[in-house]
Design an enzyme around this catalytic site. Structure first.
Site, PDB file in Angstrom:
ATOM      1  N   ASP A 131       0.843  -1.379  -0.003  1.00  0.00           N
ATOM      2  CA  ASP A 131       0.073  -0.078  -0.126  1.00  0.00           C
ATOM      3  C   ASP A 131       0.802   1.340   0.056  1.00  0.00           C
ATOM      4  O   ASP A 131       0.217   2.395  -0.647  1.00  0.00           O
ATOM      5  CB  ASP A 131      -0.851  -0.046   1.146  1.00  0.00           C
ATOM      6  CG  ASP A 131      -2.100  -0.879   1.136  1.00  0.00           C
ATOM      7  OD1 ASP A 131      -2.399  -1.636   0.178  1.00  0.00           O
ATOM      8  OD2 ASP A 131      -2.566  -1.311   2.265  1.00  0.00           O
ATOM      9  N   ASP A 165      14.047  -7.602  19.079  1.00  0.00           N
ATOM     10  CA  ASP A 165      13.358  -7.921  20.251  1.00  0.00           C
ATOM     11  C   ASP A 165      12.038  -7.881  19.761  1.00  0.00           C
ATOM     12  O   ASP A 165      11.110  -8.544  20.098  1.00  0.00           O
ATOM     13  CB  ASP A 165      13.412  -6.658  21.087  1.00  0.00           C
ATOM     14  CG  ASP A 165      14.869  -6.475  21.834  1.00  0.00           C
ATOM     15  OD1 ASP A 165      15.198  -7.644  22.282  1.00  0.00           O
ATOM     16  OD2 ASP A 165      15.400  -5.698  21.876  1.00  0.00           O
ATOM     17  N   GLY A 183      -9.807 -10.054   7.410  1.00  0.00           N
ATOM     18  CA  GLY A 183      -9.800  -9.291   6.233  1.00  0.00           C
ATOM     19  C   GLY A 183     -10.353  -7.834   6.318  1.00  0.00           C
ATOM     20  O   GLY A 183     -10.097  -7.396   7.619  1.00  0.00           O
ATOM     21  N   HIS A 190      -2.506  -6.336  15.854  1.00  0.00           N
ATOM     22  CA  HIS A 190      -2.209  -6.895  17.179  1.00  0.00           C
ATOM     23  C   HIS A 190      -0.728  -6.862  17.455  1.00  0.00           C
ATOM     24  O   HIS A 190       0.223  -6.880  16.691  1.00  0.00           O
ATOM     25  CB  HIS A 190      -2.982  -8.117  17.387  1.00  0.00           C
ATOM     26  CG  HIS A 190      -2.618  -9.283  16.588  1.00  0.00           C
ATOM     27  ND1 HIS A 190      -3.515 -10.244  16.165  1.00  0.00           N
ATOM     28  CD2 HIS A 190      -1.244  -9.863  16.472  1.00  0.00           C
ATOM     29  CE1 HIS A 190      -2.766 -10.962  15.402  1.00  0.00           C
ATOM     30  NE2 HIS A 190      -1.229 -10.836  15.535  1.00  0.00           N
ATOM     31  N   ASP A 201       6.117  -9.094  19.536  1.00  0.00           N
ATOM     32  CA  ASP A 201       6.245  -8.641  18.067  1.00  0.00           C
ATOM     33  C   ASP A 201       4.726  -7.769  17.937  1.00  0.00           C
ATOM     34  O   ASP A 201       3.994  -7.929  18.664  1.00  0.00           O
ATOM     35  CB  ASP A 201       6.040 -10.195  17.357  1.00  0.00           C
ATOM     36  CG  ASP A 201       7.477 -10.903  17.465  1.00  0.00           C
ATOM     37  OD1 ASP A 201       8.302 -10.228  18.250  1.00  0.00           O
ATOM     38  OD2 ASP A 201       7.499 -11.949  17.133  1.00  0.00           O
ATOM     39  N   GLU A 208      -5.936  -4.392   5.193  1.00  0.00           N
ATOM     40  CA  GLU A 208      -6.429  -3.187   5.203  1.00  0.00           C
ATOM     41  C   GLU A 208      -5.627  -2.300   4.384  1.00  0.00           C
ATOM     42  O   GLU A 208      -4.750  -2.696   3.824  1.00  0.00           O
ATOM     43  CB  GLU A 208      -6.110  -2.412   6.697  1.00  0.00           C
ATOM     44  CG  GLU A 208      -6.672  -3.404   7.715  1.00  0.00           C
ATOM     45  CD  GLU A 208      -7.948  -3.698   8.042  1.00  0.00           C
ATOM     46  OE1 GLU A 208      -8.609  -2.789   7.405  1.00  0.00           O
ATOM     47  OE2 GLU A 208      -8.438  -4.735   8.644  1.00  0.00           O
ATOM     48  N   HIS A 401       0.688   3.200  18.604  1.00  0.00           N
ATOM     49  CA  HIS A 401      -0.126   2.541  19.543  1.00  0.00           C
ATOM     50  C   HIS A 401       0.292   0.980  19.733  1.00  0.00           C
ATOM     51  O   HIS A 401       0.535   0.689  21.094  1.00  0.00           O
ATOM     52  CB  HIS A 401      -1.705   2.399  19.106  1.00  0.00           C
ATOM     53  CG  HIS A 401      -2.526   1.662  19.836  1.00  0.00           C
ATOM     54  ND1 HIS A 401      -3.395   2.466  20.747  1.00  0.00           N
ATOM     55  CD2 HIS A 401      -2.817   0.310  20.109  1.00  0.00           C
ATOM     56  CE1 HIS A 401      -4.238   1.583  21.604  1.00  0.00           C
ATOM     57  NE2 HIS A 401      -3.658   0.209  20.946  1.00  0.00           N
ATOM     58  N   GLU A 402       0.570   0.054  18.852  1.00  0.00           N
ATOM     59  CA  GLU A 402       0.974  -1.212  18.805  1.00  0.00           C
ATOM     60  C   GLU A 402       2.284  -1.157  19.631  1.00  0.00           C
ATOM     61  O   GLU A 402       2.685  -2.111  20.425  1.00  0.00           O
ATOM     62  CB  GLU A 402       1.020  -1.877  17.653  1.00  0.00           C
ATOM     63  CG  GLU A 402      -0.064  -2.024  16.831  1.00  0.00           C
ATOM     64  CD  GLU A 402      -1.316  -2.731  17.843  1.00  0.00           C
ATOM     65  OE1 GLU A 402      -0.725  -3.700  18.540  1.00  0.00           O
ATOM     66  OE2 GLU A 402      -2.493  -2.405  17.843  1.00  0.00           O
ATOM     67  N   HIS A 411      -4.145  -0.746  27.872  1.00  0.00           N
ATOM     68  CA  HIS A 411      -4.857   0.561  27.254  1.00  0.00           C
ATOM     69  C   HIS A 411      -5.249   1.633  28.297  1.00  0.00           C
ATOM     70  O   HIS A 411      -5.075   1.269  29.821  1.00  0.00           O
ATOM     71  CB  HIS A 411      -6.545   0.056  27.010  1.00  0.00           C
ATOM     72  CG  HIS A 411      -6.259  -0.642  25.523  1.00  0.00           C
ATOM     73  ND1 HIS A 411      -6.768  -1.802  25.283  1.00  0.00           N
ATOM     74  CD2 HIS A 411      -5.462  -0.435  24.385  1.00  0.00           C
ATOM     75  CE1 HIS A 411      -6.681  -2.244  23.876  1.00  0.00           C
ATOM     76  NE2 HIS A 411      -5.687  -1.512  23.498  1.00  0.00           N
TER      77      HIS A 411
END
Length: 730
Positions: A131, A165, A183, A190, A201, A208, A401-402, A411
């Site tokens: 993408d 790592d 999908g 995640h 990881d 997406e 974020h991940e 969170h």
């Protein structure tokens, strides 16, 4: 929830707008392979959501009629919504918003006891999405790490090996960790909390559309904008465009404006197109020649004819049958559909839907108002479709974020925090005080640590042979004429940057040129493409890859699908599919979890992740001494492990660290009774182990189906011919 479960970034994209009316009343249809959840009522959607994120007990989903009010109050408190206990509009909006798939917790949280024991973190980008250009993906990940490095004493070093790592991977569906993606617009990404193995990881769903948060990113060539990306939407002659267009030109070359208003600024570039260049093949990057002749038929556009892998190709001369010169056509990201049942295909305009002709993407027929198109000229007969590109998801924001999760953060309940579970696009520095408090709680404040050399290389491995992709030297002339002029000649060929790796093999019939990669090691007795594999006495290697049994011999391979009536496919040049490999192999193995493919030749190993290769690596790096001259094969085990065979001995092998356990070596007959000790091809096929020697195989059914080869000796249940019984030769 166990901290060992991955953090699933879930997108619940259930739009609330209805489709535009087709006649008096809108007509809604069921699209093949569409998300079923779009037909849920609000209450059903809320019940599923509350159950999924831990707000209701499983018993409530088993038919017990209980009020949703207590669970809704908990949800509203967690997400800082008005605590009404009702399924109101604000709560429904939150339920439909992209978010992580783990139960929510309070203010800044960390995974108890889980943090890195060092502050110099390494990361490896295992593969890429198509993408975005690779340099943009590299930059997005680097900036995402830098966000955390700005507020905590952490450094992040990119390395090129699995010892990192944090291993970053793009994947689709079941991608190897037991937590499959689903999908377009389902699970977005995640990550795992810190630790060994898969811990730490981060995985991103390649179904997406990854962008910078403002739509597809299309690099341009030539024109007058110095390679600036397209600006969507843009205005041309008073009309708005959200994709590349050929309007204003009479040569069919797609172009775009690189500012919002071409009429005002006159800035443009040409979009990736087969009329500019081709990728790979043997046509030296030259553009397609239309029309061209293939098997006596004339083609005026790229085609997949003659190929079994679906890649679009063209001839780079007027007659492929005569010249055998070809290349692969660049992907049109702006017009490539996502999701549906035709992911990766191009929209076809015009197309027919319910008897009406459409010349652009439409939301007709959908309850959620999402834009879609057909990928053939008639949806009514073919039912082939996909979603049109949208704004996409900011790879930088999702990665930041991940990576927070990969560093040990859970969170936050602060809506402005990066670690808040709901996705939203924002510009500028993304961290909130709550995020900063969390990361500093784990790693403290202060300056960054002194860098220390990582345990693996920090420079990208170079190819072992000259690449086969098209040249990167710019042409001597660039077209600078604007699109309204409509020149009759196509722009000069040749991209201004290296194309991404391309597909495998040549159009049928295959090219007669020998492999260009690994040619120094090629066999002096080259196999003819016309040779029948049923006449091969002993194959170099046999392996199950992507569900097909692959038979390798002297730089060529065949593929066999064990489906009734499925023909044997090939021969294909090994160097076309895996350019870094030598002509002669000893063994091959596909990791059933990560889909990485391991190749062995002599004392060297190559690991392919999609089109990206790591290697060659010496067997010394695996912990195998000089007495191990080759690897005969591998058999998979659970939890990222495998058995590695050589000369009658077997080791336990960790597929992520790519190391053997030196204390585990035993004789083969201790685990597999009755097989030849000197088997030269060892592989697993349809959950059974095969040991080949000469023309024959010994098949083993595992006695311990839970642990595979643990604890019990596995017995031979069949002996047969490789050609007659596996290849099903007459």
């Amino acid at each position: 929830m166990s901290p060992w479960q991955p953090l699933l970034l879930a997108l619940l994209a259930f739009g609330c707008s209805s489709a535009a009316p087709y006649q008096r009343q809108p007509t809604f249809v069921v699209f093949p392979k569409d998300l079923k959840t779009s037909n849920l009522t609000d209450t059903q959607l809320a019940e599923a959501y509350l159950y999924r994120y831990g707000y209701t007990r499983a018993a409530q989903m088993m038919g017990e009629k209980q009020s949703l009010r207590p669970a809704l109050l908990m949800l509203q408190k967690q997400l800082s919504l008005p605590q009404t206990g009702e399924l109101d509009s604000q709560t429904l909006k939150a339920i439909r918003t992209p978010r992580c798939g783990v139960p929510d917790v309070g203010r800044f949280q960390t995974f108890k006891g889980l943090k890195w024991d060092h502050h110099n973190i390494t990361y490896w980008i295992q593969n890429y999405s198509e993408d975005l250009p690779r340099d943009m993906i590299d930059d997005a990940f680097a900036r995402a790490f830098a966000v955390w490095g700005e507020v905590a004493p952490l450094t992040f070093t990119r390395v090129y090996g699995p010892e990192a790592d944090i291993v970053i991977q793009f994947g689709v569906a079941e991608h190897g960790d037991g937590y499959p993606f689903d999908g377009k617009d389902g699970l977005l990404a995640h990550a795992f909390p810190p630790g060994a193995g898969v811990q730490g990881d981060a995985h991103f769903d390649d179904d997406e559309l990854w962008s910078l948060g403002k739509g597809v990113v299309i690099p341009t060539y030539y024109g007058n904008s110095n390679g600036a990306p397209c600006h969507f939407p843009f205005t041309f002659e008073g009309r708005s465009y959200s994709a590349c267009t050929t309007d204003g030109r009479n040569d069919g070359t797609p172009w775009c404006s690189t500012t919002a208003d071409y009429d005002k600024d006159g800035k443009f570039g040409f979009c990736p197109s087969e009329r500019l260049y081709t990728e790979h093949g043997n046509g030296e990057g030259k553009p397609c020649v239309f029309p061209f002749i293939f098997e006596g038929r004339s083609y005026s556009a790229c085609t997949t004819k003659g190929r079994s892998d679906g890649y679009r190709w063209c001839a780079t001369t007027a007659n492929y049958d005569q010249d055998k010169l070809y290349g692969f056509c660049p992907t049109r990201v702006d017009a490539t559909v996502v999701g549906g049942n035709s992911a990766g295909e191009l929209c076809v305009f015009p197309f027919v839907f319910l008897g009406k002709q459409y010349s652009s993407c439409t939301s007709d027929g959908r309850r959620d108002g999402r834009l879609w198109c057909a990928t053939t000229s008639n949806f009514d007969t073919d039912k082939k479709w996909g979603f049109c590109p949208d704004q996409g998801y900011s790879l930088f924001l999702v990665a930041a974020h991940e990576f927070g999760h990969a560093l040990g953060l859970d969170h936050s309940s602060v809506p402005e925090a990066l670690m808040y579970p709901l996705y939203s696009y924002l510009e500028g520095f993304p961290l909130n005080k709550d995020d900063i408090d969390g990361i500093q709680y784990l790693y403290g404040r202060g300056s960054k640590p002194d860098p220390r050399p990582p345990a693996t290389t920090t420079t990208e491995p170079q190819p072992t042979a000259p690449p086969t992709m098209c040249p990167t030297i710019p042409p001597t002339a660039y077209p600078t004429v604007g699109p309204t002029v409509g020149p009759t000649g196509a722009p000069s060929p040749g991209p201004t940057s290296s194309p991404s790796p391309g597909p495998t093999g040549a159009p049928s019939p295959g090219p007669t040129a020998p492999p260009t990669a690994g040619s120094s090691e090629a066999s002096t007795e080259s196999l003819s493409p016309a040779d029948n594999p049923c006449n091969v006495d002993v194959f170099d290697a046999i392996a199950e890859i992507q569900g097909a049994l692959h038979f390798f011999k002297d730089g060529w391979y065949w593929k066999f699908l064990n489906h009734r009536g499925s023909p044997l496919q090939g021969p294909f040049l090994t160097a076309r599919t895996w350019p870094a490999l030598p002509a002669t192999l000893d063994s091959a193995f596909e990791d059933p979890q990560t889909k990485r493919v391991f190749f062995f030749s002599g004392r060297q190993m190559w690991v392919y992740t999609g089109k990206t290769v790591l290697g060659p690596r010496s067997l010394d790096k695996l912990g195998l001494g000089p007495e191990v001259t080759h690897v005969s094969g591998l058999l998979p085990r659970r939890l990222g492990k495998a058995l590695l065979f050589s000369k009658g001995r077997v080791w336990r092998f960790d597929l992520k660290s790519q190391k053997v356990d030196p204390q585990s070596v035993i004789r083969v007959d201790k685990e597999f009774s009755g097989v030849p000790w000197n088997s030269h091809d060892i592989f697993q096929y349809q959950d059974k182990a095969y040991f080949c020697h000469g023309k024959f195989f010994w098949r083993v059914s595992f006695q311990n189906e839970v642990n595979k080869v643990d604890h019990e000796v596995n017995q031979v249940d069949d002996v047969g011919y490789v050609t007659y019984d596996l290849l099903q030769c007459p």
